[in-house]
Design an enzyme around this catalytic site. Sequence first.
Site, PDB file in Angstrom:
ATOM      1  N   HIS A  58    -109.784  38.841 -46.309  1.00 39.06           N
ATOM      2  CA  HIS A  58    -110.480  37.676 -45.760  1.00 39.06           C
ATOM      3  C   HIS A  58    -111.729  37.325 -46.575  1.00 39.06           C
ATOM      4  CE1 HIS A  58    -107.895  37.694 -42.270  1.00 39.06           C
ATOM      5  NE2 HIS A  58    -108.240  38.931 -41.965  1.00 39.06           N
ATOM      6  N   HIS A 221    -103.802  35.574 -40.035  1.00 37.33           N
ATOM      7  CA  HIS A 221    -102.901  36.597 -40.563  1.00 37.33           C
ATOM      8  C   HIS A 221    -101.463  36.074 -40.612  1.00 37.33           C
ATOM      9  CE1 HIS A 221    -106.174  38.799 -38.352  1.00 37.33           C
ATOM     10  NE2 HIS A 221    -106.342  39.229 -39.587  1.00 37.33           N
TER      11      HIS A 221
END
Length: 334
Positions: A58, A221
């Site tokens: 991330h 995700h």
Amino acid sequence: MKKLINDPKNVVEEMIEGYVRAHPNYIKQLPANDRALVTARETKEGKVGILIGGGSGHEPGFLGYVGEGMADGVAVGNIFASPSPDPILEVTKAIDKGAGVAYLYGNYAGDVMNFGMAAEMADLEEDIKVGMALASDDVASAPKEEKEKRRGIAGEFFIYKTAGAAADFGYNLEEVIRVAKKTNENTRSMGVGVSPCYLPQTGEPSFEIGEDEMEIGLGHHGEPGIEKGKIESADAIADRLVSDILKDIEITSGEEVAVLVNGLGSTPKMDLYIIYRRVEQILNEKGIKIYKSYVGDYITSLEMGGCSVTLMTLDEELTEMIDHPVDCPMFVQK
């Protein structure tokens, strides 16, 4: 899939090593656990420690936000996976200055379990008081009446920003957590995905989508969204994202907001500014004032294509915290 990596099993360790070597004046690795990173700068006694964390992939979240004005330490997990309790506890011990530590993380089952276990260990084994605040800003992930089930996405950035400022202002642990929860309550996000990312260990895409398709409400995700269809214009996408946010949180004419248009990893800045252009137009039409805007990659998903829009409503307290200077390797605000 093409990636500039060595052994896929070592990508997280090698990324952390490279990051620490690139920013030695900002961050350091703790000897007890190579997934535990803390600020390289001295923090004052009596300040609440700010601990953030989550899965790798991330970037610049989460390790990029350790620095002055934001987090004091970060626990790093595997790709798209929660850090284990051990690095969380090591960071907790390292950043505690006698006032306790605030855990800030996304509302995901693994994070809730592991941060919770670390908090218990900090209390029982180290006598360190811990407070916790979860990000749950993703409008698409659960209906409004079940918002406690919502996952955290890019709005987590605003929680780091305000809680970090509150700690700098000398707020105690309970007040820092209050500010973090208030920020989460005032924050809503909505995203769109147009292409998947590829996990280094498997080489497989995080989700399937056609070349001419988009998915509204897709998770960071690759969690399923709420609607898949033909890709639309930037203006139409911005209209949809902002509309869904404004259906979920009441923002009246004259109110001020902070806006974040967040890229997911491979979306060019050109596209993000085109989205922002339309977001501003929509808010102007409704009399909603933009106090501060952020456009770029703040919390990504490897090389996923797409973006999210986040709106945070401001009052006098939160405005002061949004304005607070920050100096992190991946984010600077003067």
